[in-house]
Each structure stands twice: as C-alpha cells, then as structure tokens.
Design a protein around this motif. Sequence first.
Motif, PDB file in Angstrom:
ATOM      1  N   GLU A   1       0.820  -1.214   0.000  1.00  0.00           N
ATOM      2  CA  GLU A   1       0.000   0.000   0.000  1.00  0.00           C
ATOM      3  C   GLU A   1       0.856   1.267   0.000  1.00  0.00           C
ATOM      4  O   GLU A   1       0.702   2.164   0.820  1.00  0.00           O
ATOM      5  CB  GLU A   1      -0.997  -0.007   1.163  1.00  0.00           C
ATOM      6  CG  GLU A   1      -2.011  -1.129   1.044  1.00  0.00           C
ATOM      7  CD  GLU A   1      -3.129  -1.081   2.064  1.00  0.00           C
ATOM      8  OE1 GLU A   1      -3.124  -0.211   2.964  1.00  0.00           O
ATOM      9  OE2 GLU A   1      -4.043  -1.916   1.952  1.00  0.00           O
ATOM     10  N   THR A   2       1.752   1.357  -0.984  1.00  0.00           N
ATOM     11  CA  THR A   2       2.604   2.522  -1.157  1.00  0.00           C
ATOM     12  C   THR A   2       1.751   3.735  -1.502  1.00  0.00           C
ATOM     13  O   THR A   2       0.921   3.685  -2.419  1.00  0.00           O
ATOM     14  CB  THR A   2       3.623   2.267  -2.292  1.00  0.00           C
ATOM     15  OG1 THR A   2       4.394   1.117  -1.954  1.00  0.00           O
ATOM     16  CG2 THR A   2       4.521   3.462  -2.516  1.00  0.00           C
ATOM     17  N   LEU A   3       1.959   4.844  -0.799  1.00  0.00           N
ATOM     18  CA  LEU A   3       1.211   6.067  -1.065  1.00  0.00           C
ATOM     19  C   LEU A   3       1.612   6.621  -2.417  1.00  0.00           C
ATOM     20  O   LEU A   3       2.788   6.890  -2.677  1.00  0.00           O
ATOM     21  CB  LEU A   3       1.471   7.100   0.038  1.00  0.00           C
ATOM     22  CG  LEU A   3       0.615   8.353  -0.035  1.00  0.00           C
ATOM     23  CD1 LEU A   3      -0.853   8.021   0.285  1.00  0.00           C
ATOM     24  CD2 LEU A   3       1.136   9.407   0.939  1.00  0.00           C
ATOM     25  N   SER A   4       0.634   6.773  -3.314  1.00  0.00           N
ATOM     26  CA  SER A   4       0.897   7.272  -4.663  1.00  0.00           C
ATOM     27  C   SER A   4       0.228   8.612  -4.927  1.00  0.00           C
ATOM     28  O   SER A   4       0.441   9.222  -5.966  1.00  0.00           O
ATOM     29  CB  SER A   4       0.442   6.251  -5.714  1.00  0.00           C
ATOM     30  OG  SER A   4      -0.946   6.020  -5.600  1.00  0.00           O
ATOM     31  N   GLY A   5      -0.596   9.077  -3.988  1.00  0.00           N
ATOM     32  CA  GLY A   5      -1.287  10.348  -4.138  1.00  0.00           C
ATOM     33  C   GLY A   5      -2.393  10.455  -3.117  1.00  0.00           C
ATOM     34  O   GLY A   5      -2.480   9.646  -2.181  1.00  0.00           O
ATOM     35  N   THR A   6      -3.252  11.445  -3.318  1.00  0.00           N
ATOM     36  CA  THR A   6      -4.369  11.668  -2.398  1.00  0.00           C
ATOM     37  C   THR A   6      -5.643  11.973  -3.179  1.00  0.00           C
ATOM     38  O   THR A   6      -5.588  12.421  -4.327  1.00  0.00           O
ATOM     39  CB  THR A   6      -4.096  12.852  -1.438  1.00  0.00           C
ATOM     40  OG1 THR A   6      -3.968  14.058  -2.199  1.00  0.00           O
ATOM     41  CG2 THR A   6      -2.839  12.614  -0.612  1.00  0.00           C
ATOM     42  N   ILE A   7      -6.753  11.732  -2.529  1.00  0.00           N
ATOM     43  CA  ILE A   7      -8.051  12.128  -3.076  1.00  0.00           C
ATOM     44  C   ILE A   7      -8.921  12.517  -1.895  1.00  0.00           C
ATOM     45  O   ILE A   7      -8.870  11.877  -0.842  1.00  0.00           O
ATOM     46  CB  ILE A   7      -8.698  11.007  -3.920  1.00  0.00           C
ATOM     47  CG1 ILE A   7      -9.992  11.511  -4.593  1.00  0.00           C
ATOM     48  CG2 ILE A   7      -8.940   9.747  -3.105  1.00  0.00           C
ATOM     49  CD1 ILE A   7     -10.482  10.609  -5.725  1.00  0.00           C
ATOM     50  N   ASP A   8      -9.644  13.610  -2.038  1.00  0.00           N
ATOM     51  CA  ASP A   8     -10.539  13.969  -0.952  1.00  0.00           C
ATOM     52  C   ASP A   8     -11.923  14.329  -1.471  1.00  0.00           C
ATOM     53  O   ASP A   8     -12.102  14.726  -2.615  1.00  0.00           O
ATOM     54  CB  ASP A   8      -9.960  15.051  -0.038  1.00  0.00           C
ATOM     55  CG  ASP A   8      -9.858  16.434  -0.654  1.00  0.00           C
ATOM     56  OD1 ASP A   8     -10.819  16.899  -1.282  1.00  0.00           O
ATOM     57  OD2 ASP A   8      -8.818  17.076  -0.465  1.00  0.00           O
ATOM     58  N   LEU A   9     -12.865  14.100  -0.593  1.00  0.00           N
ATOM     59  CA  LEU A   9     -14.264  14.421  -0.836  1.00  0.00           C
ATOM     60  C   LEU A   9     -14.671  15.503   0.155  1.00  0.00           C
ATOM     61  O   LEU A   9     -14.353  15.401   1.340  1.00  0.00           O
ATOM     62  CB  LEU A   9     -15.150  13.196  -0.612  1.00  0.00           C
ATOM     63  CG  LEU A   9     -14.849  11.970  -1.459  1.00  0.00           C
ATOM     64  CD1 LEU A   9     -15.645  10.768  -0.970  1.00  0.00           C
ATOM     65  CD2 LEU A   9     -15.151  12.255  -2.924  1.00  0.00           C
ATOM     66  N   ARG A  10     -15.367  16.502  -0.341  1.00  0.00           N
ATOM     67  CA  ARG A  10     -15.911  17.552   0.537  1.00  0.00           C
ATOM     68  C   ARG A  10     -17.417  17.582   0.301  1.00  0.00           C
ATOM     69  O   ARG A  10     -17.871  17.861  -0.797  1.00  0.00           O
ATOM     70  CB  ARG A  10     -15.268  18.896   0.249  1.00  0.00           C
ATOM     71  CG  ARG A  10     -13.788  18.882   0.638  1.00  0.00           C
ATOM     72  CD  ARG A  10     -13.136  20.242   0.497  1.00  0.00           C
ATOM     73  NE  ARG A  10     -11.716  20.130   0.713  1.00  0.00           N
ATOM     74  CZ  ARG A  10     -11.101  20.369   1.871  1.00  0.00           C
ATOM     75  NH1 ARG A  10     -11.813  20.746   2.913  1.00  0.00           N
ATOM     76  NH2 ARG A  10      -9.801  20.240   1.981  1.00  0.00           N
ATOM     77  N   PHE A  11     -18.120  17.282   1.369  1.00  0.00           N
ATOM     78  CA  PHE A  11     -19.577  17.188   1.292  1.00  0.00           C
ATOM     79  C   PHE A  11     -20.255  18.543   1.448  1.00  0.00           C
ATOM     80  O   PHE A  11     -21.462  18.642   1.299  1.00  0.00           O
ATOM     81  CB  PHE A  11     -20.098  16.189   2.327  1.00  0.00           C
ATOM     82  CG  PHE A  11     -19.792  14.759   1.954  1.00  0.00           C
ATOM     83  CD1 PHE A  11     -20.733  13.984   1.293  1.00  0.00           C
ATOM     84  CD2 PHE A  11     -18.558  14.192   2.241  1.00  0.00           C
ATOM     85  CE1 PHE A  11     -20.460  12.666   0.928  1.00  0.00           C
ATOM     86  CE2 PHE A  11     -18.272  12.878   1.893  1.00  0.00           C
ATOM     87  CZ  PHE A  11     -19.223  12.117   1.232  1.00  0.00           C
ATOM     88  N   THR A  12     -19.497  19.585   1.752  1.00  0.00           N
ATOM     89  CA  THR A  12     -19.978  20.967   1.742  1.00  0.00           C
ATOM     90  C   THR A  12     -18.828  21.830   1.262  1.00  0.00           C
ATOM     91  O   THR A  12     -17.656  21.449   1.385  1.00  0.00           O
ATOM     92  CB  THR A  12     -20.413  21.463   3.146  1.00  0.00           C
ATOM     93  OG1 THR A  12     -19.295  21.423   4.032  1.00  0.00           O
ATOM     94  CG2 THR A  12     -21.558  20.639   3.710  1.00  0.00           C
ATOM     95  N   GLY A  13     -19.135  22.981   0.711  1.00  0.00           N
ATOM     96  CA  GLY A  13     -18.075  23.877   0.276  1.00  0.00           C
ATOM     97  C   GLY A  13     -18.608  24.992  -0.593  1.00  0.00           C
ATOM     98  O   GLY A  13     -19.783  24.995  -0.987  1.00  0.00           O
TER      99      GLY A  13
END
Length: 175
Positions: free
Chosen positions: A74-86
């Motif tokens: 499980e080598t970290l290759s990047g990020t992803i995020d979810l924002r349910f408000t903004g």
Amino acid sequence: MNEAKLSDGIITLSPLRLDDAEAHLTGEDELLVRWLNGGPGTREGVEAYIRHCREQWESGGPLRAFGIRVGADETLSGTIDLRFTGEGLAPGEVNVAYGLYPSWRGRGLATRAVLLASQYAASEGGEVAVIQVEPGNPASASVAQRAGFTPGKQTHSKDGTRFDWFIRDLRVVTQ
C-alpha cells in the motif's frame, strides 16, 4: 470513527495517516503545488493537515481525505478527498479533488481513485459528484471524463480563478 478502506484490487483508498507525511513531501512536485496544494508543503503543514483530516473522520465532518495506495505494501501514490460541503456546492453535491505523485501518473490510478471515491460518496448520501478543473489542467479534465463525468457549468472562485465543472450523478449505480 467511521473510516473507510476501499479497494478495486489495483488501488486501495484509506484515510491519510501521520506516517504518510514524508511520502507526501517526497512526492510533491510543481503540478501538485499548482493545481491542488496551493503552495509547497512543509512537514509541519502536512502533519497539521493530516491531523485535521483525522479529526474530520473522527467527528463525521464534511471532509473525507484518502491516501491513494498501490500494491500489497500500500505505497502512497497520491491523495483524493471528498468535501460534502463547500463554496458553490448545493446540498447533495460532493466535491472530488485528487492528485498523484509524478512517478504514478499515466497509469489510470487517478481514474480508479475517482471511481472508488464516487462510490463511497454515494454510500454516504452524496447525490452528485463534482470535479472542478482549472482550464489549464487538461490531465485532470481527462481523468474526470474517463471516470464518466460530463462537462457542467463554469464558475469562478472568490479570488477570480475560473473552474470548469465536471459532474456525475451518484443516484445511479456507480461502477
């Protein structure tokens, strides 16, 4: 804590951890700084962000930040995020933002991550996923389209930056 660990057999999404800070700093390049981070990272800043992300998971807040991980280790290759408000999001809309480290780009991993994160967003009540892309970032627009998003409206942030929206209805089965 309502954390998720998602996998499609190629990548795994799991919440960011403090021990991800070094890999993130090592993987950061000018494209991540320009399109995602807003400035070069520091150890203190990255660790503070990861602590904030952990607090969001623990409190059920509107941010769900995942590490994109590859392989058995499980080598970290990047990020992803979810924002349910903004800013600019209507109720039910979920913003999706992602970035891969340079050595992991061009392998379809971002598309896989968007698909997994969209499934998670739908399971958490999201109705429409939104990817906001600056016009000068065609790689991100391509990821959105490969993940089944369609062009939507154009908006401007408070600082005047233009964004092209790509949207996907999450009320239908996501695959």
